[in-house]
Design a protein around this motif. Structure first.
Motif, PDB file in Angstrom:
ATOM      1  N   TYR A  75       0.858  -1.186   0.000  1.00 15.30           N
ATOM      2  CA  TYR A  75       0.000   0.000   0.000  1.00 15.30           C
ATOM      3  C   TYR A  75       0.891   1.231   0.000  1.00 15.30           C
ATOM      4  O   TYR A  75       1.818   1.342   0.809  1.00 15.30           O
ATOM      5  N   ASP A  76       0.632   2.157  -0.908  1.00 15.75           N
ATOM      6  CA  ASP A  76       1.415   3.385  -1.015  1.00 15.75           C
ATOM      7  C   ASP A  76       0.890   4.388   0.017  1.00 15.75           C
ATOM      8  O   ASP A  76      -0.134   5.038  -0.201  1.00 15.75           O
ATOM      9  N   SER A  77       1.583   4.497   1.126  1.00 13.85           N
ATOM     10  CA  SER A  77       1.107   5.345   2.220  1.00 13.85           C
ATOM     11  C   SER A  77       1.244   6.826   1.903  1.00 13.85           C
ATOM     12  O   SER A  77       0.632   7.661   2.584  1.00 13.85           O
ATOM     13  N   GLU A  78       2.021   7.183   0.888  1.00 17.12           N
ATOM     14  CA  GLU A  78       2.195   8.592   0.547  1.00 17.12           C
ATOM     15  C   GLU A  78       1.107   9.094  -0.392  1.00 17.12           C
ATOM     16  O   GLU A  78       0.508  10.153  -0.176  1.00 17.12           O
ATOM     17  N   VAL A  79       0.841   8.356  -1.458  1.00 22.97           N
ATOM     18  CA  VAL A  79      -0.097   8.803  -2.491  1.00 22.97           C
ATOM     19  C   VAL A  79      -1.419   8.047  -2.416  1.00 22.97           C
ATOM     20  O   VAL A  79      -2.455   8.553  -2.830  1.00 22.97           O
ATOM     21  N   GLY A  80      -1.389   6.843  -1.850  1.00 17.95           N
ATOM     22  CA  GLY A  80      -2.557   5.992  -1.855  1.00 17.95           C
ATOM     23  C   GLY A  80      -2.493   4.970  -2.966  1.00 17.95           C
ATOM     24  O   GLY A  80      -1.691   5.065  -3.900  1.00 17.95           O
TER      25      GLY A  80
ATOM     26  N   ARG B  69      12.590   5.616 -12.066  1.00 13.62           N
ATOM     27  CA  ARG B  69      13.732   6.459 -11.724  1.00 13.62           C
ATOM     28  C   ARG B  69      14.169   7.204 -12.971  1.00 13.62           C
ATOM     29  O   ARG B  69      14.567   6.597 -13.965  1.00 13.62           O
ATOM     30  N   ALA B  70      14.068   8.515 -12.926  1.00  9.77           N
ATOM     31  CA  ALA B  70      14.449   9.330 -14.073  1.00  9.77           C
ATOM     32  C   ALA B  70      15.958   9.271 -14.281  1.00  9.77           C
ATOM     33  O   ALA B  70      16.734   9.120 -13.328  1.00  9.77           O
ATOM     34  N   ALA B  71      16.360   9.397 -15.520  1.00  9.68           N
ATOM     35  CA  ALA B  71      17.787   9.391 -15.843  1.00  9.68           C
ATOM     36  C   ALA B  71      18.465  10.619 -15.241  1.00  9.68           C
ATOM     37  O   ALA B  71      17.840  11.682 -15.118  1.00  9.68           O
ATOM     38  N   PRO B  72      19.736  10.520 -14.859  1.00 12.91           N
ATOM     39  CA  PRO B  72      20.457  11.691 -14.334  1.00 12.91           C
ATOM     40  C   PRO B  72      20.593  12.764 -15.409  1.00 12.91           C
ATOM     41  O   PRO B  72      20.601  12.476 -16.605  1.00 12.91           O
ATOM     42  N   THR B  73      20.685  13.992 -14.967  1.00 10.59           N
ATOM     43  CA  THR B  73      20.848  15.102 -15.904  1.00 10.59           C
ATOM     44  C   THR B  73      22.259  15.676 -15.774  1.00 10.59           C
ATOM     45  O   THR B  73      22.810  15.766 -14.675  1.00 10.59           O
TER      46      THR B  73
ATOM     47  N   PRO C 207      21.628  13.340  -9.903  1.00  7.73           N
ATOM     48  CA  PRO C 207      20.951  12.031  -9.938  1.00  7.73           C
ATOM     49  C   PRO C 207      19.476  12.173 -10.275  1.00  7.73           C
ATOM     50  O   PRO C 207      18.820  13.154  -9.893  1.00  7.73           O
ATOM     51  N   GLY C 208      18.963  11.196 -11.010  1.00 10.93           N
ATOM     52  CA  GLY C 208      17.541  11.203 -11.332  1.00 10.93           C
ATOM     53  C   GLY C 208      16.712  10.794 -10.125  1.00 10.93           C
ATOM     54  O   GLY C 208      17.108   9.935  -9.342  1.00 10.93           O
ATOM     55  N   GLY C 209      15.583  11.392  -9.944  1.00 12.60           N
ATOM     56  CA  GLY C 209      14.686  11.050  -8.844  1.00 12.60           C
ATOM     57  C   GLY C 209      13.591  10.100  -9.294  1.00 12.60           C
ATOM     58  O   GLY C 209      13.509   9.706 -10.460  1.00 12.60           O
ATOM     59  N   ILE C 210      12.763   9.696  -8.347  1.00 14.71           N
ATOM     60  CA  ILE C 210      11.622   8.850  -8.650  1.00 14.71           C
ATOM     61  C   ILE C 210      10.469   9.746  -9.092  1.00 14.71           C
ATOM     62  O   ILE C 210      10.089  10.691  -8.396  1.00 14.71           O
ATOM     63  N   ILE C 211       9.925   9.470 -10.257  1.00 11.44           N
ATOM     64  CA  ILE C 211       8.833  10.279 -10.770  1.00 11.44           C
ATOM     65  C   ILE C 211       7.626   9.384 -11.058  1.00 11.44           C
ATOM     66  O   ILE C 211       7.762   8.184 -11.316  1.00 11.44           O
ATOM     67  N   SER C 212       6.452   9.983 -10.984  1.00 13.71           N
ATOM     68  CA  SER C 212       5.208   9.275 -11.278  1.00 13.71           C
ATOM     69  C   SER C 212       4.809   9.530 -12.725  1.00 13.71           C
ATOM     70  O   SER C 212       4.911  10.654 -13.217  1.00 13.71           O
ATOM     71  N   ILE C 213       4.360   8.472 -13.394  1.00 14.13           N
ATOM     72  CA  ILE C 213       3.833   8.614 -14.749  1.00 14.13           C
ATOM     73  C   ILE C 213       2.461   7.939 -14.798  1.00 14.13           C
ATOM     74  O   ILE C 213       2.203   6.975 -14.074  1.00 14.13           O
ATOM     75  N   ILE C 214       1.591   8.451 -15.646  1.00 11.75           N
ATOM     76  CA  ILE C 214       0.222   7.962 -15.745  1.00 11.75           C
ATOM     77  C   ILE C 214      -0.040   7.480 -17.167  1.00 11.75           C
ATOM     78  O   ILE C 214       0.279   8.174 -18.142  1.00 11.75           O
ATOM     79  N   ASP C 215      -0.595   6.282 -17.288  1.00  9.68           N
ATOM     80  CA  ASP C 215      -1.106   5.816 -18.572  1.00  9.68           C
ATOM     81  C   ASP C 215      -2.481   6.444 -18.756  1.00  9.68           C
ATOM     82  O   ASP C 215      -3.465   6.030 -18.133  1.00  9.68           O
ATOM     83  N   ASP C 216      -2.574   7.443 -19.611  1.00  8.40           N
ATOM     84  CA  ASP C 216      -3.800   8.224 -19.712  1.00  8.40           C
ATOM     85  C   ASP C 216      -4.759   7.724 -20.785  1.00  8.40           C
ATOM     86  O   ASP C 216      -5.671   8.437 -21.196  1.00  8.40           O
ATOM     87  N   TRP C 217      -4.582   6.480 -21.225  1.00  7.46           N
ATOM     88  CA  TRP C 217      -5.578   5.894 -22.112  1.00  7.46           C
ATOM     89  C   TRP C 217      -6.770   5.413 -21.294  1.00  7.46           C
ATOM     90  O   TRP C 217      -6.640   5.068 -20.113  1.00  7.46           O
TER      91      TRP C 217
END
Length: 579
Positions: A219-224, A297-301, A314-324
């Motif tokens: 369970y994702d306690s941060e986002v749900g 994990r996003a690629a480093p810049t 360093p790249g951070g953890i990012i959220s992505i959404i499948d918007d279909w």
């Protein structure tokens, strides 16, 4: 539309083609093998494949020179995934120009993958005539002898339940000793079993599992929301994708558990799922829901500091959404929101569910082939069995909660399309309504799909009173009569449909204020004391005291205001041959 890893990559330089006859025509005209890449939006190995192997210059050169490359996603094309996926994603299948399978690999680093490409190309060049002759033989229709329909085994329900309980982890919950998936369909079956037989161990295992899941990193306690599965038995090592269909099922699990137990923690957890769906996997229009949320994990810049030196962030953890917008999963959420609306007393959830169904019916449907599978700005892929039956079931749920005849009529249209377009003459229903290139020329009769189809047709029979739909449910169930143990938890939908088929129908009408605790007590009594019937619960808002009626029309019994008055003898007048 092709989608690639969000991180930097050159995979788009491969000359990708959509799945279709044109791609196979090109393979035959150019005498090239087909490389079919099946990925998943949320798959880390798929993203890695884009960023490494499919961005490698030699890989790109070999694929563009010697192969016809087709790219699909599992959620986009479940029909193709069912035929060519081996050992997960990415599944990279190599096919003859006529679509026959030669070999499959999964993630590979560039050097190994290039060796496979070179070897397969050379093998095809050396044995081209043999491949061509084999393809011609496979195109010749094979005669089949029709088999008489098998008899149903009522014992199959107990066998499947026993299989689930044998797999049940008594310490951590879930099923099996290793990987733990959410499996809401298995919980549905065990909760139904508890209601119909009072077997407490079924309810106990579901509540144990739901609590273990919620109190773990799954369970994702941060986002749900809940991650799709854990690599460890105690739910402590989740893979960080969250799928819409899973949350529809989990919401129904918590709602049903709350009604049966009055455990307020489960009410709260059901509301958490509603809030996650509404806030995170949600369309800005306020109607349909998105396919999934993933984390990567996003690629480093790289940059340059004030002294001209290269810097690396360093790249951070990012959220992505499948918007279909996927029809099957959105229909399941609509059903769950309708249920949640009366349990919580939140009428906006019913409004949202009806808006979802309106969007799907208006934007994801064709009159001749029914529901399309997904919407990415345009409707895509029509005629898949699951889309028709899950949408049909959701429309019948809308009819139960509104009494609006339009929803029943729409559900019946889909039922007739399934009978016309998906029927297997030897029993059951095909997963596709139209054949296509490659292994899509072989329609499949799948256990999960047919279990869902049987449940839909039973509900359609009970709503319309037309016995044709009960026979349609029997057609789905009779296609599978052998040993179900190898299917494990995936036999749950079938077992639930079979149990309902063996029961006599009984309509229950609830009139209550939404969210009223007395209404839940009445429904709990109905499910526990009348659970031997195939219950259809119709809900109507009322300002009066909560009451239920048994049956429909002039023969109904009620109103009944007190749970203790609901006893099995009340339903005696409705006994008899199932409709």
């Amino acid at each position: 539309m092709f989608r690639f890893s969000p991180n930097p990559n050159k995979a788009n330089l491969v000359n990708w083609r959509e799945w279709g006859q044109e791609a196979f025509d090109a393979a035959q005209q150019q005498d090239k093998l087909v490389m079919l890449y099946i990925g998943a939006f949320w798959c880390g190995f798929c993203q890695g494949m884009d960023e490494t192997t499919l961005s490698n210059d030699e890989t790109i050169t070999l694929l563009n020179a010697y192969f016809i490359s087709i790219r699909v996603e599992n959620a986009q094309r479940p029909d193709i995934d069912a035929r060519y996926n081996q050992d997960g994603w990415p599944s990279i299948a190599f096919l003859t120009p006529w679509g026959d399978h030669l070999a499959t690999v999964n993630y590979m680093p560039p050097d190994e993958f290039c060796n496979v490409l070179a070897h397969l190309h050379q093998t095809y060049q050396d044995q081209q005539e043999e491949f061509r002759a084999a393809a011609l033989n496979q195109q010749t229709p094979q005669s089949a002898t029709a088999q008489p329909p098998a008899r149903l085994r009522a014992s199959a329900v107990s066998e499947i339940v026993n299989t689930l309980m044998d797999m049940a982890d008594p310490v951590n919950g879930g099923y099996g000793p290793d990987y733990k998936f959410l499996h809401p369909e298995a919980h549905d079956l065990l909760l139904y079993r508890h209601e119909t037989t009072s077997e407490s161990e079924c309810l106990d295992h579901v509540t144990l599992t739901l609590d273990k899941m919620r109190n773990s990193p799954t369970y994702d306690s941060e986002v749900g929301g809940y991650f799709r599965y854990s690599s460890k038995a105690d739910w402590s090592e989740p893979h960080r994708e969250k799928l819409l269909a899973d949350h529809a099922g989990i919401l129904m699990n918590f709602l049903r558990s709350f009604i049966l137990t009055e455990n307020d923690d489960h009410r709260q957890r059901a509301e958490e799922v509603v809030d996650f769906l509404s806030s995170t996997i949600s369309d800005s229009s306020g109607a349909p829901f998105f396919g999934c949320q993933d984390y990567l994990r996003a690629a480093p810049t790289l940059g340059v500091d004030s002294q001209g030196r290269t810097t690396r962030t360093p790249g951070g953890i990012i959220s992505i959404i499948d918007d279909w917008i996927y029809t099957d999963a959105n229909a399941q959420v609509a059903s769950a929101f309708l249920e949640a609306s009366w349990v919580f007393g939140r009428p906006k959830l019913k409004q949202r569910a009806l808006a979802v169904l309106e969007f799907l019916w208006t934007n994801c449907r064709t009159a001749d082939n029914g529901m399309f599978h997904y919407h990415d700005g345009e409707p895509q892929i029509s005629g898949l069995l699951n889309d028709q039956t899950l949408m049909g079931a959701a429309l019948l749920d809308a009819y139960r909660f509104t009494g609006n005849q339009r929803y029943m009529d729409q559900a019946e249209k889909l039922g007739k399309l399934v009978l016309s377009n998906n029927s297997n003459p030897d029993g059951g229903y095909y997963d596709i309504s139209e054949r296509g290139p490659g292994h899509l020329r072989f329609p499949l009769t799948l256990l999960v799909d047919n279990g869902r189809a049987a449940s839909f047709f039973l509900s359609l029979c009970d709503a319309t009173g037309n016995p044709e739909y009960r026979r349609a449910a029997l057609w789905a169930l009779r296609a599978f009569t052998d040993d179900f143990a190898p299917y494990g938890v995936y036999a749950s939908d079938y077992a639930l449909a079979l149990a309902r088929y063996m029961s006599s129908p009984l309509t229950i009408k609830l009139e209550a204020q939404p969210g009223d605790s007395d209404s839940r007590r009445l429904v709990r009594a109905v499910r526990i004391r009348l659970g031997q019937h195939r219950l259809t619960l119709c809900v109507r808002d009322s300002e009066s005291s909560a009451a239920v009626y048994l049956g429909d029309g002039p023969e109904r019994v009620g109103p009944i205001f007190h749970a203790e008055e609901i006893i099995s003898e009340l339903a005696a007048s409705f006994q008899g041959t199932p409709a």
